[in-house]
Design a protein around this motif. Structure first.
Motif, PDB file in Angstrom:
ATOM      1  N   SER A  17      -0.411  14.570  -1.307  1.00  0.00           N
ATOM      2  CA  SER A  17      -1.558  15.379  -1.698  1.00  0.00           C
ATOM      3  C   SER A  17      -2.003  16.297  -0.560  1.00  0.00           C
ATOM      4  O   SER A  17      -2.307  17.483  -0.774  1.00  0.00           O
ATOM      5  N   ALA A  29       2.502   2.966  -2.263  1.00  0.00           N
ATOM      6  CA  ALA A  29       2.269   3.984  -3.298  1.00  0.00           C
ATOM      7  C   ALA A  29       1.055   4.834  -2.961  1.00  0.00           C
ATOM      8  O   ALA A  29       1.090   6.072  -3.079  1.00  0.00           O
ATOM      9  N   GLN A  30      -0.035   4.177  -2.526  1.00  0.00           N
ATOM     10  CA  GLN A  30      -1.249   4.936  -2.181  1.00  0.00           C
ATOM     11  C   GLN A  30      -1.031   5.809  -0.948  1.00  0.00           C
ATOM     12  O   GLN A  30      -1.490   6.958  -0.909  1.00  0.00           O
ATOM     13  N   ILE A  31      -0.343   5.259   0.059  1.00  0.00           N
ATOM     14  CA  ILE A  31      -0.090   6.024   1.280  1.00  0.00           C
ATOM     15  C   ILE A  31       0.753   7.252   0.970  1.00  0.00           C
ATOM     16  O   ILE A  31       0.453   8.377   1.421  1.00  0.00           O
ATOM     17  N   SER A  32       1.814   7.067   0.179  1.00  0.00           N
ATOM     18  CA  SER A  32       2.695   8.171  -0.172  1.00  0.00           C
ATOM     19  C   SER A  32       1.952   9.228  -0.979  1.00  0.00           C
ATOM     20  O   SER A  32       2.090  10.437  -0.722  1.00  0.00           O
ATOM     21  N   ALA A  33       1.166   8.785  -1.946  1.00  0.00           N
ATOM     22  CA  ALA A  33       0.424   9.736  -2.785  1.00  0.00           C
ATOM     23  C   ALA A  33      -0.586  10.533  -1.960  1.00  0.00           C
ATOM     24  O   ALA A  33      -0.744  11.752  -2.153  1.00  0.00           O
ATOM     25  N   GLN A  34      -1.254   9.871  -1.026  1.00  0.00           N
ATOM     26  CA  GLN A  34      -2.242  10.554  -0.190  1.00  0.00           C
ATOM     27  C   GLN A  34      -1.571  11.598   0.705  1.00  0.00           C
ATOM     28  O   GLN A  34      -2.055  12.726   0.832  1.00  0.00           O
ATOM     29  N   GLU A  91       0.814  -1.215   0.000  1.00  0.00           N
ATOM     30  CA  GLU A  91       0.000   0.000   0.000  1.00  0.00           C
ATOM     31  C   GLU A  91       0.848   1.266   0.000  1.00  0.00           C
ATOM     32  O   GLU A  91       0.322   2.373   0.115  1.00  0.00           O
TER      33      GLU A  91
END
Length: 217
Positions: A199, A191-196, A189
């Motif tokens: 953001s 990539a999603q954690i980093s992107a969130q 997870e």
């Protein structure tokens, strides 16, 4: 870490190395300790093992380090030195508000990649939270990093928002460390954690640096 640091890092050294041979011995001890931490985790590493694999009797380790926490403390200081150099390099390239916005993403990505490649650093940063002295030092270092970013970018921020901006930077720098550790613990997870997280940071940074929140699609 069960031992408590009475001092940390260089301050905890029993002997300050003055000769090149002594500095080399300390360097080898730290190198071996970091490798072992990466392989086994901090709790499983012993002073005896560090001494054996660094090519000397255990007395030669205790000659410089009173306990394992002192070694961890110095490894943390070396990590901090590296991070400061990294941040300074990014801050030196900031000339516009857009540069500042991009720097928040760049710093996070570089932090993450370095920690991903160095299991010892991951374990080190997790372990410092169990040692009050090191945890306090980590908070102070986070505050200093946020202050450094503030000093370079504050002129992009409206004067009436600067105090709030400084407070927000401190929180964001602290949250970055926690987010990195979370991403490394759940790599599927990451990539999603980093992107969130990026953001969230960019949204707040955009408000302070440009005076408005980013447009939403």
């Amino acid at each position: 870490m069960q031992e408590s640091s009475q001092g940390a890092g260089r301050a905890a050294l029993r002997r300050v190395p003055k000769q090149e041979r002594s500095r080399e011995r300390i360097g080898e001890i730290l190198k071996v300790a970091k490798e072992l931490i990466g392989q086994k985790g901090i709790d499983a590493v012993t002073m005896k093992e560090i001494a054996s694999l660094s090519g000397g009797p255990i007395a030669s380790v205790y000659q410089y380090f009173p306990n394992k926490s002192a070694i961890i403390g110095m490894l943390y200081e070396l990590y901090v030195d590296d991070v400061r150099e990294l941040i300074a390099g990014n801050l030196a390239r900031i000339e516009t508000a857009e540069d500042a916005l991009n720097a928040t993403d760049n710093l996070f990505d570089i932090y993450y990649e370095r920690m991903r490649q160095e299991p010892a650093t991951q374990d080190l940063l997790n372990a410092i939270q169990a040692d009050k002295v090191l945890a306090d030092l980590d908070i102070a270092e986070t505050r200093a990093q946020a202050e450094g970013f503030y000093q370079v970018t504050q002129h992009f921020v409206a004067e009436n928002l600067r105090e709030n901006y400084a407070d927000t930077l401190f929180v964001m720098f602290h949250m970055a460390g926690a987010t990195l550790r979370l991403a490394l613990m759940v790599p599927d997870e990451a990539a999603q954690i980093s992107a969130q997280f990026k953001s969230i940071v960019r949204t707040h940074a955009t408000y302070f640096l440009t005076g408005k929140f980013p447009a939403t699609v």
